[in-house]
Design an enzyme around this catalytic site. Structure first.
Site, PDB file in Angstrom:
ATOM      1  N   TRP A  22       0.620  -1.411  -0.120  1.00  0.00           N
ATOM      2  CA  TRP A  22       0.064  -0.054   0.079  1.00  0.00           C
ATOM      3  C   TRP A  22       0.888   1.049  -0.211  1.00  0.00           C
ATOM      4  O   TRP A  22       0.469   2.339  -0.812  1.00  0.00           O
ATOM      5  CB  TRP A  22      -1.078  -0.129   1.335  1.00  0.00           C
ATOM      6  CG  TRP A  22      -1.788  -1.132   0.941  1.00  0.00           C
ATOM      7  CD1 TRP A  22      -1.780  -1.937   1.774  1.00  0.00           C
ATOM      8  CD2 TRP A  22      -2.892  -0.929  -0.094  1.00  0.00           C
ATOM      9  NE1 TRP A  22      -3.558  -3.379   1.216  1.00  0.00           N
ATOM     10  CE2 TRP A  22      -4.245  -2.143   0.368  1.00  0.00           C
ATOM     11  CE3 TRP A  22      -3.137  -0.206  -1.468  1.00  0.00           C
ATOM     12  CZ2 TRP A  22      -5.068  -2.819  -0.329  1.00  0.00           C
ATOM     13  CZ3 TRP A  22      -4.957  -0.546  -1.925  1.00  0.00           C
ATOM     14  CH2 TRP A  22      -5.385  -1.867  -1.412  1.00  0.00           C
ATOM     15  N   ASP A  63      -1.191   6.033   6.843  1.00  0.00           N
ATOM     16  CA  ASP A  63      -2.891   5.526   5.988  1.00  0.00           C
ATOM     17  C   ASP A  63      -3.199   4.448   6.946  1.00  0.00           C
ATOM     18  O   ASP A  63      -2.742   3.297   6.759  1.00  0.00           O
ATOM     19  CB  ASP A  63      -2.420   4.775   4.486  1.00  0.00           C
ATOM     20  CG  ASP A  63      -3.325   4.155   4.244  1.00  0.00           C
ATOM     21  OD1 ASP A  63      -4.682   3.582   5.041  1.00  0.00           O
ATOM     22  OD2 ASP A  63      -2.954   3.119   2.849  1.00  0.00           O
ATOM     23  N   LYS A  92     -12.641  -1.648   6.476  1.00  0.00           N
ATOM     24  CA  LYS A  92     -11.708  -2.563   7.183  1.00  0.00           C
ATOM     25  C   LYS A  92     -12.755  -2.549   8.635  1.00  0.00           C
ATOM     26  O   LYS A  92     -13.114  -3.751   8.954  1.00  0.00           O
ATOM     27  CB  LYS A  92     -10.356  -1.908   6.760  1.00  0.00           C
ATOM     28  CG  LYS A  92     -10.177  -3.064   5.908  1.00  0.00           C
ATOM     29  CD  LYS A  92      -8.817  -2.169   5.006  1.00  0.00           C
ATOM     30  CE  LYS A  92      -9.374  -2.444   3.586  1.00  0.00           C
ATOM     31  NZ  LYS A  92      -8.204  -1.862   2.494  1.00  0.00           N
TER      32      LYS A  92
HETATM   33  C1  LIG Z   1      -7.149  -1.522   1.287  1.00  0.00           C
HETATM   34  C2  LIG Z   1      -6.144  -0.469   1.979  1.00  0.00           C
HETATM   35  C3  LIG Z   1      -6.267   0.698   1.205  1.00  0.00           C
HETATM   36  C4  LIG Z   1      -7.427   0.616  -0.314  1.00  0.00           C
HETATM   37  O1  LIG Z   1      -8.560   1.364  -0.018  1.00  0.00           O
HETATM   38  P1  LIG Z   1      -9.540   1.680  -0.890  1.00  0.00           P
HETATM   39  O2  LIG Z   1     -10.546   2.418   0.549  1.00  0.00           O
HETATM   40  O3  LIG Z   1     -10.150  -0.091  -1.741  1.00  0.00           O
HETATM   41  O4  LIG Z   1      -8.539   2.777  -1.629  1.00  0.00           O
HETATM   42  C5  LIG Z   1      -5.426   1.627   1.139  1.00  0.00           C
HETATM   43  N1  LIG Z   1      -4.679   1.208   2.388  1.00  0.00           N
HETATM   44  C6  LIG Z   1      -4.696   0.465   2.693  1.00  0.00           C
HETATM   45  C7  LIG Z   1      -3.325   0.416   4.007  1.00  0.00           C
HETATM   46  C8  LIG Z   1      -5.223  -0.780   2.874  1.00  0.00           C
HETATM   47  O5  LIG Z   1      -6.022  -1.558   4.084  1.00  0.00           O
END
Ligand SMILES: *Cc1c(COP(=O)(O)O)cnc(C)c1O
Length: 360
Positions: A102, A172, A196
């Site tokens: 990511w 993030d 999540k």
């Molecule tokens: C799932 C995830 C993403 C992507 O997220 P989207 O909302 O689908 O764009 C980005 N960073 C991390 C750490 C993730 O777990």
């Protein structure tokens, strides 16, 4: 009705009590005669849902007053591009610490807007640890330092907040937001998709320190300009109303569970139970350095990859799902976010034991 034990990495399992509340509210939210899906986002009903959700989030995450909370769309992936567009200002570069895929994606997207620099990376070790803070090559003139506190695919998590001095830290937190007390004041900006650890897909939470607002490049779309979104209280256009509402119910659920302290302790117990079993059973392996292991996503491989299919088939028959590992890592991955009860993790361990006994 038969709900499975859902280990999906995202969208992920939600607290059953929240889903039941949604079910009760679905046709007629609090005697309004409508579903939340059918309400004007400018009406009194939704305005109260929206402001209550923000108030509850601020309270559980202890978000200081000099931070704005933005309810946006586009997921974390949109933020990969929006962060440099909003935060670069008169700087030219941003630093990225890579501890998984990511972070790599965030770096690549930043490269369209700024000089995206790798300050540290564990890629040569297949992202199985977090590079020592002492070895990071930070640029004092960078607009920000970007980290991924929990790398969802590799199962690598920061357990402290790195000090980046006067350069703002951007995180993030898509897959570990609200999983324990957050120390918001140590960050310049925190962001994450809701799907999540919070609520339904479609909502993206951004928590940003006020002094970082107002630097967006002139070409940033208005609905993606943090200052404009903050001024418009995340209602410049129609927000993801239903996702916002469900997330608000999850914030209340967290508060009722005892807040982030209690949630954090439970998450620690769940992860410890699973890692202890994996480490004690040679048939299963988790490759991540112990001090950097994720409490949210636990990847593991079987001693013989030919048995993966049988493992997945059996686990489904035992009432569990979502365990197939990401193709980048292989094997299995158990995502055990806030809403996964301890009994779910115990059930998985029982299955893993039984699998070794019969097939291992
Ligand atoms: C799932 C995830 C993403 C992507 O997220 P989207 O909302 O689908 O764009 C980005 N960073 C991390 C750490 C993730 O777990």
């Amino acid at each position: 009705m038969n709900r499975i034990i859902n280990f999906s990495a995202g969208p992920a399992t939600l607290p059953q009590s929240v889903l039941e509340q949604v079910q009760r509210d679905l046709l007629d939210w609090r005697d309004s005669g409508m579903s939340v899906m059918e309400m004007s986002h400018r009406g009194a009903e939704f305005m109260s849902i929206a402001s209550e959700a923000e108030k509850d989030l601020r309270e559980i995450a202890k978000i200081p007053d000099n931070y704005k909370v933005l309810f946006m769309q586009g997921g974390a992936t949109a933020q990969f591009a929006l962060i440099p567009q909003n935060l670069l200002g008169d700087k030219r570069s941003a630093d990225y610490v890579l501890t998984g895929d990511w972070g790599k994606k965030a770096l690549k997207e930043c490269g369209k807007y700024a000089k995206a620099q790798v300050a540290a990376s564990s890629e040569s070790d297949s992202f199985t640890h977090i590079p020592d803070r002492a070895g990071w090559t930070l640029d004092a003139d960078a607009a920000y330092v970007h980290i991924t506190p929990n790398e969802t695919i590799h199962g690598v998590e920061f357990h402290d907040v790195p000090d980046t001095g006067s350069v703002p830290l951007v995180a993030d937190m898509s897959s570990n937001i609200l999983s324990r007390p957050m120390e918001v004041e140590k960050y310049g900006l925190i962001y994450g998709g809701a799907q999540k650890n919070i609520g339904p897909a479609g909502l993206t939470i951004v928590i940003v320190r006020e002094d970082l607002l107002g630097k967006a490049s002139a070409t940033t779309p208005n609905v993606f300009n943090y200052a404009s979104v903050a001024d418009g209280e995340s209602m410049l256009n129609t927000p993801p109303c239903f996702a916002w509402y469900v997330s608000g119910l999850v914030f209340k659920w967290i508060r009722d569970e005892g807040g982030l302290e209690a949630i954090g302790e439970r998450n620690q117990r769940k992860a410890q139970m699973l890692y202890d079993y994996i480490d004690g059973e040679s048939f299963y392996t988790n490759p991540v350095a112990k001090q950097n292991r994720s409490r949210m996503n636990v990847p593991f491989t079987l001693a013989n990859a030919d048995l993966d299919k049988a493992f997945l088939k059996g686990v489904e028959a035992a009432g569990m799902s979502g365990l197939k590992g990401h193709r980048a890592v292989g094997g299995m991955r158990a995502s055990i976010y806030n809403a996964m009860p301890e009994s779910g993790v115990s059930a998985l361990i029982e299955y893993m034991k039984e699998f070794v006994r019969t097939q291992g």
